[in-house]
Design a protein around this motif. Structure first.
Motif, PDB file in Angstrom:
ATOM      1  N   TYR A  36       0.840  -1.188   0.000  1.00 30.91           N
ATOM      2  CA  TYR A  36       0.000   0.000   0.000  1.00 30.91           C
ATOM      3  C   TYR A  36       0.876   1.239   0.000  1.00 30.91           C
ATOM      4  CZ  TYR A  36      -3.427  -3.483   1.230  1.00 30.91           C
ATOM      5  OH  TYR A  36      -4.214  -4.603   1.204  1.00 30.91           O
ATOM      6  N   TRP A  37       0.359   2.313  -0.558  1.00 28.86           N
ATOM      7  CA  TRP A  37       1.060   3.594  -0.542  1.00 28.86           C
ATOM      8  C   TRP A  37       0.056   4.695  -0.265  1.00 28.86           C
ATOM      9  CZ3 TRP A  37       0.646   7.256  -4.771  1.00 28.86           C
ATOM     10  CH2 TRP A  37      -0.163   6.824  -5.829  1.00 28.86           C
ATOM     11  N   SER A  38       0.530   5.874   0.060  1.00 25.94           N
ATOM     12  CA  SER A  38      -0.336   6.991   0.466  1.00 25.94           C
ATOM     13  C   SER A  38      -0.335   8.093  -0.590  1.00 25.94           C
ATOM     14  CB  SER A  38       0.140   7.566   1.799  1.00 25.94           C
ATOM     15  OG  SER A  38       0.026   6.594   2.801  1.00 25.94           O
ATOM     16  N   TYR A  52      -8.627  14.748   3.322  1.00 28.12           N
ATOM     17  CA  TYR A  52      -9.275  13.708   2.528  1.00 28.12           C
ATOM     18  C   TYR A  52     -10.321  12.941   3.322  1.00 28.12           C
ATOM     19  CZ  TYR A  52      -5.246  14.503  -0.451  1.00 28.12           C
ATOM     20  OH  TYR A  52      -4.296  15.093  -1.249  1.00 28.12           O
ATOM     21  N   TRP A  53     -11.396  12.558   2.629  1.00 22.20           N
ATOM     22  CA  TRP A  53     -12.338  11.584   3.168  1.00 22.20           C
ATOM     23  C   TRP A  53     -11.744  10.203   2.997  1.00 22.20           C
ATOM     24  CZ3 TRP A  53     -16.330  12.656   6.113  1.00 22.20           C
ATOM     25  CH2 TRP A  53     -16.988  13.867   5.977  1.00 22.20           C
ATOM     26  N   ASP A  54     -11.097  10.006   1.863  1.00 23.83           N
ATOM     27  CA  ASP A  54     -10.535   8.702   1.531  1.00 23.83           C
ATOM     28  C   ASP A  54      -9.252   8.907   0.744  1.00 23.83           C
ATOM     29  OD1 ASP A  54     -10.478   5.954   1.538  1.00 23.83           O
ATOM     30  OD2 ASP A  54     -12.338   5.704   0.441  1.00 23.83           O
ATOM     31  N   GLN A  55      -8.251   8.087   1.041  1.00 24.50           N
ATOM     32  CA  GLN A  55      -6.925   8.241   0.449  1.00 24.50           C
ATOM     33  C   GLN A  55      -6.299   6.847   0.408  1.00 24.50           C
ATOM     34  OE1 GLN A  55      -4.715  10.894   2.926  1.00 24.50           O
ATOM     35  NE2 GLN A  55      -3.074  11.189   1.460  1.00 24.50           N
ATOM     36  N   GLN A  56      -6.423   6.158  -0.747  1.00 22.95           N
ATOM     37  CA  GLN A  56      -5.974   4.772  -0.835  1.00 22.95           C
ATOM     38  C   GLN A  56      -5.048   4.558  -2.022  1.00 22.95           C
ATOM     39  OE1 GLN A  56      -9.261   1.997  -0.900  1.00 22.95           O
ATOM     40  NE2 GLN A  56     -10.524   3.369   0.316  1.00 22.95           N
ATOM     41  N   GLY A  57      -4.046   3.735  -1.813  1.00 21.16           N
ATOM     42  CA  GLY A  57      -3.149   3.352  -2.889  1.00 21.16           C
ATOM     43  C   GLY A  57      -2.704   1.914  -2.706  1.00 21.16           C
ATOM     44  N   TYR A  58      -2.612   1.173  -3.810  1.00 19.82           N
ATOM     45  CA  TYR A  58      -2.177  -0.214  -3.794  1.00 19.82           C
ATOM     46  C   TYR A  58      -1.236  -0.413  -4.980  1.00 19.82           C
ATOM     47  CZ  TYR A  58      -2.296  -5.287  -4.203  1.00 19.82           C
ATOM     48  OH  TYR A  58      -1.935  -6.603  -4.288  1.00 19.82           O
ATOM     49  N   ASN A  89       4.064  10.889  -3.917  1.00 21.55           N
ATOM     50  CA  ASN A  89       4.412   9.709  -3.113  1.00 21.55           C
ATOM     51  C   ASN A  89       4.302   8.382  -3.836  1.00 21.55           C
ATOM     52  OD1 ASN A  89       4.694  11.517  -0.948  1.00 21.55           O
ATOM     53  ND2 ASN A  89       2.556  11.246  -0.371  1.00 21.55           N
ATOM     54  N   LEU A  90       4.566   8.328  -5.163  1.00 19.70           N
ATOM     55  CA  LEU A  90       4.576   7.024  -5.818  1.00 19.70           C
ATOM     56  C   LEU A  90       5.494   6.096  -5.022  1.00 19.70           C
ATOM     57  CD1 LEU A  90       4.767   7.819  -9.648  1.00 19.70           C
ATOM     58  CD2 LEU A  90       2.769   7.401  -8.233  1.00 19.70           C
ATOM     59  N   PRO A  91       5.175   4.808  -4.950  1.00 21.51           N
ATOM     60  CA  PRO A  91       5.947   3.914  -4.088  1.00 21.51           C
ATOM     61  C   PRO A  91       7.389   3.672  -4.547  1.00 21.51           C
ATOM     62  CG  PRO A  91       4.296   2.683  -5.308  1.00 21.51           C
ATOM     63  CD  PRO A  91       4.041   4.133  -5.559  1.00 21.51           C
ATOM     64  N   PHE A  92       7.695   3.914  -5.837  1.00 19.85           N
ATOM     65  CA  PHE A  92       9.053   3.745  -6.359  1.00 19.85           C
ATOM     66  C   PHE A  92       9.347   4.867  -7.343  1.00 19.85           C
ATOM     67  CE2 PHE A  92       7.354  -0.425  -5.367  1.00 19.85           C
ATOM     68  CZ  PHE A  92       8.347  -0.958  -4.558  1.00 19.85           C
TER      69      PHE A  92
END
Length: 170
Positions: A36-38, A52-58, A89-92
């Motif tokens: 997961y990432w933010s 944010y109400w919702d903030q999801q990353g996979y 904030n990409l994971p890589f």
């Protein structure tokens, strides 16, 4: 490891897996990760506040290829900042454009699957990475064939929702 007298899988001494009698380290599967990432909206000039109400990353990373998804739903926004809109904030970090790593690997692209209450909704929205970077750039609109960078003031509002998928190389 083999079956019926032929090699199917090899574990290389330097690390990684190869298949069907391949011994080349360049072809070895040497990494797998998911997590997961933010994600968060950001502006190149800063000076903004977003909750944010919702903030999801996979994401899933296989070798040097990353596939990610994100969903953002804005609660409150102060659009007093400046500059162009992107997702941080990409994971890589994306690959660099070098002679051994052509431009096709240095730039990732993706699709916007859903956006709601996007203030400039009639405009075409596309996303991509740049080389050696950890940002997902958002483009909105077409003028003379060139994409225009989206801005917070022109595109985001309280309640805006944004969902996308992106594939890129590290």
């Amino acid at each position: 490891i083999g079956a019926n007298g032929s090699e199917k899988l090899r574990i290389l001494s330097g690390g990684g897996l190869t298949f069907n009698a391949d011994t080349a380290a360049a072809n070895a599967l040497d990494d797998y990760e998911e997590g997961y990432w933010s994600p968060e909206f950001a502006m190149s000039g800063g000076g903004h506040t977003i909750s944010y109400w919702d903030q999801q990353g996979y994401y899933i990373k296989i070798g040097k290829i990353v596939h990610l998804q994100c969903y953002l739903r804005v609660n409150q926004i102060d659009a007093n900042g400046s500059g162009n809109l992107y997702i941080a904030n990409l994971p890589f970090t994306s690959a660099s454009n070098t002679q051994s790593n052509p431009a096709g690997e240095a730039y990732g692209c993706g699709t916007v699957g859903y956006f709601y209450d996007w203030q400039n909704a009639a405009a075409l929205t596309t996303i991509r990475t740049s080389q050696n970077d950890n940002k997902l750039y958002i483009f909105s609109g077409l003028t003379g064939g060139d994409s225009i960078n989206a801005t917070v003031a022109n595109n985001l509002a309280s309640g805006t929702q944004f969902m996308c998928s992106l594939t890129y190389a590290t």
